[in-house]
Design an enzyme around this catalytic site. Structure first.
Site, PDB file in Angstrom:
ATOM      1  N   CYS A 125       0.891  -1.163   0.000  1.00 41.89           N
ATOM      2  CA  CYS A 125       0.000   0.000   0.000  1.00 41.89           C
ATOM      3  C   CYS A 125       0.921   1.202   0.000  1.00 41.89           C
ATOM      4  O   CYS A 125       1.576   1.492   0.993  1.00 41.89           O
ATOM      5  CB  CYS A 125      -0.922   0.040   1.218  1.00 41.89           C
ATOM      6  SG  CYS A 125      -1.900   1.559   1.258  1.00 41.89           S
ATOM      7  N   CYS A 128      -0.595   4.078   2.586  1.00 37.54           N
ATOM      8  CA  CYS A 128      -0.595   3.927   4.045  1.00 37.54           C
ATOM      9  C   CYS A 128      -0.327   2.478   4.407  1.00 37.54           C
ATOM     10  O   CYS A 128       0.804   2.016   4.274  1.00 37.54           O
ATOM     11  CB  CYS A 128      -1.897   4.433   4.651  1.00 37.54           C
ATOM     12  SG  CYS A 128      -3.404   3.906   3.808  1.00 37.54           S
ATOM     13  N   SER A 129      -1.339   1.741   4.843  1.00 36.67           N
ATOM     14  CA  SER A 129      -1.081   0.367   5.288  1.00 36.67           C
ATOM     15  C   SER A 129      -2.263  -0.539   4.970  1.00 36.67           C
ATOM     16  O   SER A 129      -2.533  -1.472   5.709  1.00 36.67           O
ATOM     17  CB  SER A 129      -0.796   0.354   6.785  1.00 36.67           C
ATOM     18  OG  SER A 129      -1.895   0.927   7.478  1.00 36.67           O
ATOM     19  N   CYS A 130      -2.975  -0.267   3.873  1.00 34.90           N
ATOM     20  CA  CYS A 130      -4.101  -1.118   3.510  1.00 34.90           C
ATOM     21  C   CYS A 130      -3.603  -2.542   3.290  1.00 34.90           C
ATOM     22  O   CYS A 130      -2.561  -2.755   2.672  1.00 34.90           O
ATOM     23  CB  CYS A 130      -4.788  -0.590   2.248  1.00 34.90           C
ATOM     24  SG  CYS A 130      -5.440   1.071   2.506  1.00 34.90           S
TER      25      CYS A 130
END
Ligand code: CO
Length: 224
Positions: A125, A128-130
């Site tokens: 991602c 961000c941190s999907c």
């Protein structure tokens, strides 16, 4: 209009929830980031308006904590032994996972990407941190950090080599960038020498990192 304001106006009512107050007590000395502030603000507002209670938040955290890579490993092992399940998984990842009793507590879709002799998939991602949390749980720290997020798309081959994964030059590396709506799961190649393995034995070879695409599935008997 700032996103913060937009959300607070979402209920259509005026209110005077004051965001000038200090959240530092919760997070210690670390300056909260945008999403920390957003989360605290939304949570306080929902509790204040009695839309959800603290116990519901706690239960949801329990659900999140119950998710581990063992779920994803079960999905991969089933796909390795059941060609029709594999086809359904590649057609609609979420529906196929739900067949195995894995619930999705959010509205994210799941696309399953199959590694082959010609294509190696890697997920990231960049924003961000999907991450496919319903099937893998929480992402590892390195997945959330800038070096991985930035480099995975620019020099995936070099990044993979740092994980000890050397991809032959004739294998294409495809990097898929997750979003808040669409998450990816890598279906690794079934290791050779596992023809007689049970589904459970196969699942034990499937690590979290293999389902992100940074390593292959473990070879039987290896210490990985
Ligand atoms: Co993200």
């Amino acid at each position: 209009m700032a996103p913060d304001r937009e959300i607070h106006d979402g209920d259509g009512h005026d209110h005077d929830h004051n965001h000038a107050h200090d959240h530092a007590g919760v997070v210690g000395d670390v300056m909260p980031g945008y999403f920390d502030i957003m989360e605290t603000g939304v949570r306080e507002l929902l509790v204040e308006k009695q839309l959800i209670g603290a116990s519901e938040i706690r239960r949801q955290i329990e659900v999140l904590d119950s998710r581990t890579p063992a779920l994803g490993a079960k999905v991969v092992a089933r796909a390795w032994v059941d060609p029709s399940f594999r086809a359904r998984l590649l057609a609609d990842g979420r529906a196929a996972c739900e067949e195995l009793g894995i619930t999705f507590y959010d509205d994210t879709g799941l696309i399953v990407l199959e590694n082959t002799d010609k294509i190696h998939n890697l997920i990231v991602c960049t924003l961000c941190s999907c991450y496919p949390r319903p099937v893998l749980g929480l992402p590892p720290d390195w997945y959330k950090l800038k070096p991985y997020r930035a480099r995975a798309v620019v020099e995936p081959r070099a990044v993979l080599a740092e994980f000890g994964t050397v991809i032959p030059d004739d294998v294409e590396i495809r990097v898929s960038d997750s979003t808040s709506q669409v998450r990816y799961l890598v279906l690794p190649k079934r290791p050779e020498g596992t023809e007689s393995f049970s589904e459970e034995q196969l699942a034990a070879l499937v690590t979290r990192d293999a389902m992100i695409g940074v390593v292959p599935a473990a070879v039987p008997g290896s210490a990985r």
